[in-house]
Design a protein around this motif. Structure first.
Motif: not given
Length: 284
Positions: A206, A184, A180, A190
């Motif tokens: 993100t 980002a 994750l 996401c």
């Protein structure tokens, strides 16, 4: 406030005829009809095969001026190549007519198979190849291989616009802090996927926009959303839209719930004061 786009995943479903689509509406006018009722649609055919520039241009012309399409990236890239050796496939994808959508080009959705596990190096290399503007996409499209030629190629843009990307993963290995954080880092959304518990449901910012896919909360692709569930989703969409754009697509199409649920969610978000773009005007 951000802009809210709510729609469906695909629009050609025989079972919708005589239900969402009025009886007697000819098939060639179904996109025109759907786009007058909703605010965005995912193009799904691009996932299964390279489409034609003439098709993208026709879809652009059949929809309202303020309409936006999300385009699903090809499964040849995600499922067959599994994100490796993708230089030519990515060039072919963007050369196949995606840029013919012009200002109606919204996010590009990349859906990964459940069997593709997270590998930081592979994902990082792929994410760095994704064009972030239409000019970069046109330059990439110009490097297409001999699978495309003549009127099968559209490698130009009428203006330089940003291109956003979203990732829907189905392996739980992507639901990690490392993965994750990497999303980002690359400003890739996401996807929050509601799949009746079948695949990960990860609610995480993100990117500078939100992307939600509602496949059914009780039965995958089949169940409709109750009034209470739609109220809850409307509250979430409205909260997200206070700081960013939001895209929501219903994929519970098997029994025809998707377009009706999308319309119901639009009405709820509008009542809450969300900014929903539809048929040439903005509603607040």
């Amino acid at each position: 406030m951000g802009e809210v786009r709510i729609g469906i995943s695909g629009w050609t479903y025989p079972g919708w005829r005589g239900d969402f689509y009025p009886r007697g509406l000819v098939q060639r006018r179904e996109l025109e009809y759907a786009s007058s009722r909703l605010t965005s649609i995912e193009i799904n055919g691009s996932f299964y095969s390279l489409q034609r520039p003439s098709s993208y241009a026709r879809w652009r012309d059949e929809t309202p001026d303020d309409f936006v399409f999300a385009v699903k990236g090809g499964r040849f890239i995600t499922h067959l190549k599994r994100l490796r050796e993708t230089d030519a496939p990515l060039a072919n994808f963007f050369a196949s007519g995606v840029l013919a959508l012009g200002p109606k080009l919204g996010p590009v959705l990349w859906q990964l198979p459940e069997t593709l596990q997270y590998d930081a190096e592979t994902w990082d290399a792929f994410a760095r190849k994704l064009p972030r503007t239409t000019r970069a996409a046109a330059e990439l499209a110009g490097r297409h291989d001999d699978r495309l030629s003549g009127d099968r190629v559209h490698a130009e843009t009428d203006a330089d616009r940003p291109i956003r990307h979203a990732l829907e993963f189905r392996s739980r290995t992507f639901a990690s802090e490392e993965a994750l954080a990497q999303l980002a880092e690359h400003d890739i959304a996401c996807v929050l996927a509601d799949t009746a518990g079948r695949w990960p449901k990860v609610d995480r910012d993100t990117a500078d926009f939100r992307y939600v896919r509602l496949h059914g909360d009780k039965e995958l692709y089949t169940s409709g959303y109750t009034s209470r569930a739609l109220d809850e989703w409307a509250e979430r969409v409205h909260a997200w839209s206070e700081t960013r754009d939001v895209h929501v697509y219903f994929d519970n199409d098997a029994k025809g719930f998707a377009p009706h649920d999308a319309e119901a969610l639009i009405e709820r978000v509008e009542r809450l004061g969300g900014l929903v773009t539809r048929t040439g005007r903005r509603r607040t």
